[in-house]
Each structure stands twice: as structure tokens, then as C-alpha cells.
Design a protein around this motif. Structure first.
Motif, PDB file in Angstrom:
ATOM      1  N   MET A   2       0.873  -1.142   0.090  1.00  8.63           N
ATOM      2  CA  MET A   2       0.125  -0.020   0.046  1.00  8.63           C
ATOM      3  C   MET A   2       0.948   1.254   0.086  1.00  8.63           C
ATOM      4  SD  MET A   2      -2.666   1.482   2.871  1.00  8.63           S
ATOM      5  CE  MET A   2      -3.566  -0.063   2.872  1.00  8.63           C
ATOM      6  N   THR A   3       0.712   2.037  -0.932  1.00  6.15           N
ATOM      7  CA  THR A   3       1.191   3.406  -0.928  1.00  6.15           C
ATOM      8  C   THR A   3       0.227   4.419   0.011  1.00  6.15           C
ATOM      9  OG1 THR A   3       0.017   4.249  -2.752  1.00  6.15           O
ATOM     10  CG2 THR A   3       2.106   3.157  -3.306  1.00  6.15           C
ATOM     11  N   GLY A   4       1.081   5.498   0.546  1.00  4.45           N
ATOM     12  CA  GLY A   4       0.262   6.180   1.639  1.00  4.45           C
ATOM     13  C   GLY A   4      -0.271   5.703   2.860  1.00  4.45           C
ATOM     14  N   ALA A   5       0.458   4.553   3.207  1.00  7.10           N
ATOM     15  CA  ALA A   5      -0.171   3.784   4.315  1.00  7.10           C
ATOM     16  C   ALA A   5       0.203   4.537   5.483  1.00  7.10           C
ATOM     17  CB  ALA A   5       0.451   2.582   4.467  1.00  7.10           C
TER      18      ALA A   5
ATOM     19  N   PHE B 137      -3.326  10.151   5.799  1.00 10.50           N
ATOM     20  CA  PHE B 137      -4.557  10.316   6.426  1.00 10.50           C
ATOM     21  C   PHE B 137      -5.653   9.213   6.025  1.00 10.50           C
ATOM     22  CE2 PHE B 137      -9.022  12.127   6.283  1.00 10.50           C
ATOM     23  CZ  PHE B 137      -9.030  12.577   7.601  1.00 10.50           C
ATOM     24  N   VAL B 138      -5.676   8.864   4.788  1.00  8.16           N
ATOM     25  CA  VAL B 138      -6.478   7.789   4.217  1.00  8.16           C
ATOM     26  C   VAL B 138      -5.790   6.530   4.435  1.00  8.16           C
ATOM     27  CG1 VAL B 138      -7.535   6.980   2.223  1.00  8.16           C
ATOM     28  CG2 VAL B 138      -7.681   9.310   2.430  1.00  8.16           C
TER      29      VAL B 138
ATOM     30  N   LEU C 145      -7.406   2.965   6.298  1.00  8.12           N
ATOM     31  CA  LEU C 145      -7.394   1.660   5.306  1.00  8.12           C
ATOM     32  C   LEU C 145      -6.805   0.588   6.116  1.00  8.12           C
ATOM     33  CD1 LEU C 145      -8.705   0.436   2.911  1.00  8.12           C
ATOM     34  CD2 LEU C 145      -6.970   1.322   1.532  1.00  8.12           C
ATOM     35  N   VAL C 146      -5.534   0.825   6.351  1.00 12.59           N
ATOM     36  CA  VAL C 146      -4.507  -0.108   7.106  1.00 12.59           C
ATOM     37  C   VAL C 146      -5.493  -0.716   8.455  1.00 12.59           C
ATOM     38  CG1 VAL C 146      -2.510  -0.310   8.700  1.00 12.59           C
ATOM     39  CG2 VAL C 146      -2.290   0.948   6.414  1.00 12.59           C
ATOM     40  N   GLY C 147      -6.072   0.149   8.870  1.00 15.99           N
ATOM     41  CA  GLY C 147      -6.865  -0.304  10.434  1.00 15.99           C
ATOM     42  C   GLY C 147      -8.004  -1.385   9.900  1.00 15.99           C
ATOM     43  N   ARG C 148      -8.628  -1.116   8.898  1.00 13.54           N
ATOM     44  CA  ARG C 148      -9.569  -1.801   8.368  1.00 13.54           C
ATOM     45  C   ARG C 148      -9.102  -3.375   7.945  1.00 13.54           C
ATOM     46  NH1 ARG C 148     -14.806   0.477   5.716  1.00 13.54           N
ATOM     47  NH2 ARG C 148     -15.081   2.402   7.251  1.00 13.54           N
ATOM     48  N   LEU C 149      -8.045  -3.371   7.165  1.00 15.75           N
ATOM     49  CA  LEU C 149      -7.427  -4.180   6.488  1.00 15.75           C
ATOM     50  C   LEU C 149      -7.030  -5.236   7.535  1.00 15.75           C
ATOM     51  CD1 LEU C 149      -5.591  -2.885   3.494  1.00 15.75           C
ATOM     52  CD2 LEU C 149      -7.601  -4.287   3.487  1.00 15.75           C
ATOM     53  N   LEU C 150      -6.333  -4.921   8.685  1.00 19.64           N
ATOM     54  CA  LEU C 150      -5.570  -5.370   9.723  1.00 19.64           C
ATOM     55  C   LEU C 150      -6.740  -6.162  10.633  1.00 19.64           C
ATOM     56  CD1 LEU C 150      -2.887  -3.180  10.828  1.00 19.64           C
ATOM     57  CD2 LEU C 150      -2.475  -5.432   9.668  1.00 19.64           C
ATOM     58  N   ALA C 151      -7.916  -5.459  10.577  1.00 16.38           N
ATOM     59  CA  ALA C 151      -8.873  -5.941  11.528  1.00 16.38           C
ATOM     60  C   ALA C 151      -9.555  -7.271  10.625  1.00 16.38           C
ATOM     61  CB  ALA C 151     -10.152  -4.870  11.714  1.00 16.38           C
ATOM     62  N   ARG C 152      -9.390  -7.196   9.455  1.00 17.14           N
ATOM     63  CA  ARG C 152     -10.021  -8.568   8.519  1.00 17.14           C
ATOM     64  C   ARG C 152      -8.980  -9.551   8.672  1.00 17.14           C
ATOM     65  NH1 ARG C 152     -13.908  -8.485   4.983  1.00 17.14           N
ATOM     66  NH2 ARG C 152     -12.650 -10.146   3.721  1.00 17.14           N
ATOM     67  N   GLY C 153      -7.709  -9.378   9.279  1.00 19.31           N
ATOM     68  CA  GLY C 153      -6.811 -10.345   9.195  1.00 19.31           C
ATOM     69  C   GLY C 153      -5.735 -10.267   8.194  1.00 19.31           C
ATOM     70  N   GLU C 154      -5.819  -9.439   7.319  1.00 16.78           N
ATOM     71  CA  GLU C 154      -4.861  -9.181   6.082  1.00 16.78           C
ATOM     72  C   GLU C 154      -3.644  -8.928   6.262  1.00 16.78           C
ATOM     73  OE1 GLU C 154      -6.214  -9.906   3.201  1.00 16.78           O
ATOM     74  OE2 GLU C 154      -8.268  -9.966   3.707  1.00 16.78           O
ATOM     75  N   THR C 155      -2.555  -9.412   5.622  1.00 17.41           N
ATOM     76  CA  THR C 155      -1.354  -8.780   5.932  1.00 17.41           C
ATOM     77  C   THR C 155      -1.006  -7.494   4.983  1.00 17.41           C
ATOM     78  OG1 THR C 155      -0.491 -10.992   5.744  1.00 17.41           O
ATOM     79  CG2 THR C 155       1.178  -9.610   5.094  1.00 17.41           C
TER      80      THR C 155
ATOM     81  N   VAL D 296     -13.025  15.485   5.215  1.00 16.30           N
ATOM     82  CA  VAL D 296     -13.042  14.484   6.037  1.00 16.30           C
ATOM     83  C   VAL D 296     -14.520  13.746   6.024  1.00 16.30           C
ATOM     84  CG1 VAL D 296     -11.030  15.176   7.065  1.00 16.30           C
ATOM     85  CG2 VAL D 296     -13.232  15.661   8.090  1.00 16.30           C
ATOM     86  N   GLY D 297     -15.527  14.538   5.888  1.00 14.05           N
ATOM     87  CA  GLY D 297     -16.853  14.088   6.004  1.00 14.05           C
ATOM     88  C   GLY D 297     -17.217  12.971   5.076  1.00 14.05           C
ATOM     89  N   ARG D 298     -16.454  12.674   3.932  1.00 12.46           N
ATOM     90  CA  ARG D 298     -16.890  11.572   3.154  1.00 12.46           C
ATOM     91  C   ARG D 298     -15.885  10.776   3.250  1.00 12.46           C
ATOM     92  NH1 ARG D 298     -17.802  13.936  -2.744  1.00 12.46           N
ATOM     93  NH2 ARG D 298     -17.809  11.725  -3.011  1.00 12.46           N
ATOM     94  N   LEU D 299     -14.834  10.547   4.118  1.00 11.97           N
ATOM     95  CA  LEU D 299     -13.816   9.808   3.885  1.00 11.97           C
ATOM     96  C   LEU D 299     -14.328   8.477   4.421  1.00 11.97           C
ATOM     97  CD1 LEU D 299     -10.895   8.626   4.030  1.00 11.97           C
ATOM     98  CD2 LEU D 299     -10.725   9.471   6.499  1.00 11.97           C
ATOM     99  N   GLU D 300     -15.275   8.285   5.398  1.00 11.64           N
ATOM    100  CA  GLU D 300     -15.743   6.692   5.973  1.00 11.64           C
ATOM    101  C   GLU D 300     -16.350   6.245   4.724  1.00 11.64           C
ATOM    102  OE1 GLU D 300     -15.351   4.695   8.195  1.00 11.64           O
ATOM    103  OE2 GLU D 300     -13.869   6.060   8.574  1.00 11.64           O
ATOM    104  N   GLY D 301     -17.262   6.857   3.821  1.00 13.07           N
ATOM    105  CA  GLY D 301     -17.917   6.377   2.668  1.00 13.07           C
ATOM    106  C   GLY D 301     -16.915   5.906   1.706  1.00 13.07           C
ATOM    107  N   ASP D 302     -15.987   6.766   1.343  1.00 17.69           N
ATOM    108  CA  ASP D 302     -14.951   6.675   0.269  1.00 17.69           C
ATOM    109  C   ASP D 302     -14.333   5.113   0.917  1.00 17.69           C
ATOM    110  OD1 ASP D 302     -15.818   8.769  -1.089  1.00 17.69           O
ATOM    111  OD2 ASP D 302     -13.733   9.925  -0.668  1.00 17.69           O
ATOM    112  N   LEU D 303     -13.879   5.153   2.034  1.00 19.77           N
ATOM    113  CA  LEU D 303     -13.299   3.968   2.413  1.00 19.77           C
ATOM    114  C   LEU D 303     -14.158   2.759   2.074  1.00 19.77           C
ATOM    115  CD1 LEU D 303     -11.255   4.984   5.731  1.00 19.77           C
ATOM    116  CD2 LEU D 303     -10.327   4.463   3.507  1.00 19.77           C
ATOM    117  N   GLY D 304     -15.471   2.777   2.636  1.00 20.06           N
ATOM    118  CA  GLY D 304     -16.341   1.674   2.356  1.00 20.06           C
ATOM    119  C   GLY D 304     -16.270   1.262   0.850  1.00 20.06           C
TER     120      GLY D 304
END
Length: 133
Positions: free
Chosen positions: A1-4, A7-8, A12-22, A117-125
Motif C-alpha cells: 500500500m502506498t500512502g499507508a 490520512f486515508v 484503510l490499514v486499520g480496516r485491512l488489519l481488522a480482517r486479518g490481512e497482511t 473528511v466528512g466523506r472519508l468513511e463512505g469513500d473507504l467503504g
């Protein structure tokens, strides 16, 4: 991942790690990468325009999230070259490096990068949903 480490990317790293992804993050400085390492990520030191680092970061990956780049408003003419080098040349290098390695490539440049930042959660989803993450 670039940009890890950005801000974004950190979200995204948090979401991936929560799913057990490397997660393998490309970061310019070991100091900023320490946040990744502390969370259990792998780290490759380098920037978007450094070929060996970019190639090392994508090696063995199935998915590349390209959420890094240089984003700024009101950039002076003298700074535009460096911005283009990171955003255009860096993306091209990443694609060229990844083409043999990956199954999916996801590029993200959204309004959250510009500070909405108001749209970030939707964009991440949407971003995570595109690749089944």
C-alpha cells in the motif's frame, strides 16, 4: 500500500488489519513507518519514484492499494514538477512494477485527500468493497 502512513492510508490499514490481512506499506521514513510496524504491518522504505523500493513493496502481493501521492492546494509553478513526478511518474512506476505480481490494483484519489473528511468513511467503504476487503 502506498500512502499507508497518510490520512486515508492509516484508516484503510486499520480496516485491512481488522480482517486479518497482511499489509505491506511503502513509506519514505522509518519514523513514520514505525506506526505501521507497531500495528503489525510489513514496511518497505522508499518513495513512489524509487524503483527498487516500489518493486520490493509489491513483490508477492495480490492487491495493491495506491492511496499515496502529493496533494496540495495552491501549488506554485516551481513545485508542480515534484508533484507531477510523485503523482504521475510514481503511479506509472507502481503499475509497471505491479503488473506481473498482483491480481488487483486499486487507485484512490478522493475528496478526503483534499481535506473533506466528512466523506472519508463512505469513500473507504467503497474502496474496501471494490476489492472484497
Amino acid at each position: 500500500m502506498t500512502g499507508a502512513t497518510g490520512f486515508v492510508g492509516t484508516r484503510l490499514v486499520g480496516r485491512l488489519l481488522a480482517r486479518g490481512e497482511t499489509v505491506v506499506g511503502l513509506a519514505r521514513s522509518p519514523g513514520s513507518a514505525q506506526k505501521l510496524i507497531d500495528r503489525g504491518c510489513k514496511f518497505v522504505q522508499g518513495g513512489l519514484t524509487q524503483g527498487p523500493a516500489v518493486r520490493a513493496a509489491v513483490q508477492g502481493c495480490e492487491v495493491v492499494f495506491h492511496v499515496g501521492g502529493v496533494a496540495a492546494l495552491g501549488v506554485s509553478r516551481s513545485e508542480r514538477g515534484a508533484m507531477a513526478e510523485a503523482n504521475i511518474d510514481g503511479t506509472e512506476l507502481l503499475l509497471d512494477s505491479a503488473i506481473e505480481e498482483i491480481l488487483r490494483f486499486t487507485f484512490y484519489y478522493g475528496v478526503a485527500v483534499e481535506g473533506d473528511v466528512g466523506r472519508l468513511e463512505g469513500d473507504l467503504g467503497l474502496l474496501a468493497g471494490q476489492v472484497g476487503v
